[in-house]
Scaffold this active site. Sequence first.
Site, mmCIF file in Angstrom:
data_model
loop_
_atom_site.group_PDB
_atom_site.id
_atom_site.type_symbol
_atom_site.label_atom_id
_atom_site.label_comp_id
_atom_site.label_asym_id
_atom_site.label_seq_id
_atom_site.Cartn_x
_atom_site.Cartn_y
_atom_site.Cartn_z
ATOM 1 N N ASP A 67 10.609 40.610 29.552
ATOM 2 C CA ASP A 67 11.457 39.411 29.605
ATOM 3 C C ASP A 67 12.944 39.769 29.537
ATOM 4 O OD1 ASP A 67 11.937 36.715 29.798
ATOM 5 O OD2 ASP A 67 11.633 36.305 27.667
ATOM 6 N N HIS B 40 15.556 41.262 38.392
ATOM 7 C CA HIS B 40 14.145 41.531 38.680
ATOM 8 C C HIS B 40 13.986 42.893 39.359
ATOM 9 C CE1 HIS B 40 13.157 37.588 37.324
ATOM 10 N NE2 HIS B 40 13.623 36.949 38.367
ATOM 11 N N LEU C 220 -4.210 56.946 34.172
ATOM 12 C CA LEU C 220 -3.669 55.721 33.563
ATOM 13 C C LEU C 220 -4.050 54.524 34.429
ATOM 14 C CD1 LEU C 220 -1.533 54.109 31.749
ATOM 15 C CD2 LEU C 220 0.145 54.743 33.484
HETATM 16 C C1 IPE Z 1 6.985 35.289 30.318
HETATM 17 O O1 IPE Z 1 8.343 35.138 30.401
HETATM 18 C C2 IPE Z 1 6.413 35.608 31.670
HETATM 19 C C3 IPE Z 1 6.721 36.934 32.195
HETATM 20 C C4 IPE Z 1 7.404 37.872 31.621
HETATM 21 C C5 IPE Z 1 6.157 37.176 33.513
HETATM 22 P P1 IPE Z 1 9.036 33.706 30.633
HETATM 23 O O2 IPE Z 1 10.486 33.961 30.684
HETATM 24 O O3 IPE Z 1 8.427 33.027 31.800
HETATM 25 O O4 IPE Z 1 8.610 32.902 29.319
HETATM 26 P P2 IPE Z 1 9.321 31.704 28.576
HETATM 27 O O5 IPE Z 1 9.533 30.627 29.601
HETATM 28 O O6 IPE Z 1 10.604 32.203 28.038
HETATM 29 O O7 IPE Z 1 8.380 31.319 27.484
HETATM 30 C C1 IPE Z 2 11.169 38.050 33.076
HETATM 31 O O1 IPE Z 2 12.517 37.808 33.113
HETATM 32 C C2 IPE Z 2 10.588 38.227 34.442
HETATM 33 C C3 IPE Z 2 9.723 37.139 34.886
HETATM 34 C C4 IPE Z 2 9.394 36.082 34.211
HETATM 35 C C5 IPE Z 2 9.192 37.282 36.218
HETATM 36 P P1 IPE Z 2 13.094 36.338 33.219
HETATM 37 O O2 IPE Z 2 13.266 35.996 34.657
HETATM 38 O O3 IPE Z 2 12.248 35.402 32.442
HETATM 39 O O4 IPE Z 2 14.505 36.507 32.540
HETATM 40 P P2 IPE Z 2 15.235 35.485 31.569
HETATM 41 O O5 IPE Z 2 14.273 35.144 30.470
HETATM 42 O O6 IPE Z 2 15.588 34.293 32.410
HETATM 43 O O7 IPE Z 2 16.423 36.221 31.083
HETATM 44 MG MG MG Z 3 12.277 34.769 30.526
#
Ligand code: IPE
Ligand code: IPE
Ligand code: MG
Length: 227
Positions: A12, A29, A123
Site C-alpha cells: 500500500d 504503481h 519460490l
Molecule cells: C489494499 O489497499 C489493496 C491492495 C493493496 C491491492 P487499498 O488502498 O485498496 O485499501 P484501503 O482502501 O486503504 O483499505
Molecule cells: C496500493 O497503493 C496499490 C493498489 C491498491 C493497487 P494505493 O494505490 O492504494 O496507494 P495509496 O493508498 O492511494 O497511497
Molecule cells: Mg491504498
Amino acid sequence: MKIPQHIAIIMDGNGRWAKKRGFQRQSGHARGAYVADNVAHMCSDHGIKYLTLYAFSTENWKRPQTEINFLFNLTLSYLKSRLPEMKKEGVRFRFLGRINDLPPKLREFCDFIETETFDCEKLTVIIALNYGGRAEIVDAVNKIIEKNDGRVDEKSFKDFLYLPDVPYPDLIIRTSGEERLSNFLIWQGAYSELYFADKLWPDFTHEDFELALKSFDKRQRKYGAVI
Ligand code: IPE
Ligand code: IPE
Ligand code: MG
C-alpha cells in the site's frame, strides 16, 4: 533466525508516493511493481517458500477506469517481461482471486504463466488479483452448496478456498502506515503475525524487509494455548 514459510504483503501507498512527488498515481504503481520484484528476490534468498502479493482487491474496481486499466496492463507487461528470468530462478506463479472476471487478455496470460512455471520449485509467488477475502469465503460456501455432500468443518472448508494446498501465511506485512487488512486473507490470516511498516510501498527497501523478518523472529506464536 526463524524464517516464515509464507509471507503475504499488502503493498500500500503507491498513490501517496506519487502524489508527494507531484507525479501521476500511475508512476507509483510502476515503481511498486519494481519493488515487488525485488522483494521476491529477497524471499528467494532467505529460503521463504511462498510470497503472496495483494495487487488488486475486489474493492479496487471503485477506482477510476484509467487507473484500473493501467494496473492490469502493468501487471501483464511486467510479468511478461520478467517471465524468462523468473522461470530460470525457479519461481512458480499462481493467482488468487476471481480471475474469471478479469479482462480476457489478462486472464489468459494468468493461465499461461501458471502453466509455464508449474514445475518451478524454489519460490511460489501468488498474485492476489481481483481478490477479496469475503468473496473467497462466499465462493467457497457456494461450492459447498453445489457439491451437496453434507456439512464441513474448518479442515474440510479449507479445501474449498481458491488455493487449498497453500499453507496459511505466517506473516502479513502492510506498508504505508495503514493498519487494517482491507479484506485480505481473512480466513487464512486468522493466526498470522501482523507487521505494519510506515514506509510507502515504493520506498520499501531490503532493510525494511529485514526489519520485518527480525520482528517476526521475536514473536511467540501461541495459537490460543499456554506456552
Ligand atoms: C489494499 O489497499 C489493496 C491492495 C493493496 C491491492 P487499498 O488502498 O485498496 O485499501 P484501503 O482502501 O486503504 O483499505
Ligand atoms: C496500493 O497503493 C496499490 C493498489 C491498491 C493497487 P494505493 O494505490 O492504494 O496507494 P495509496 O493508498 O492511494 O497511497
Ligand atoms: Mg491504498
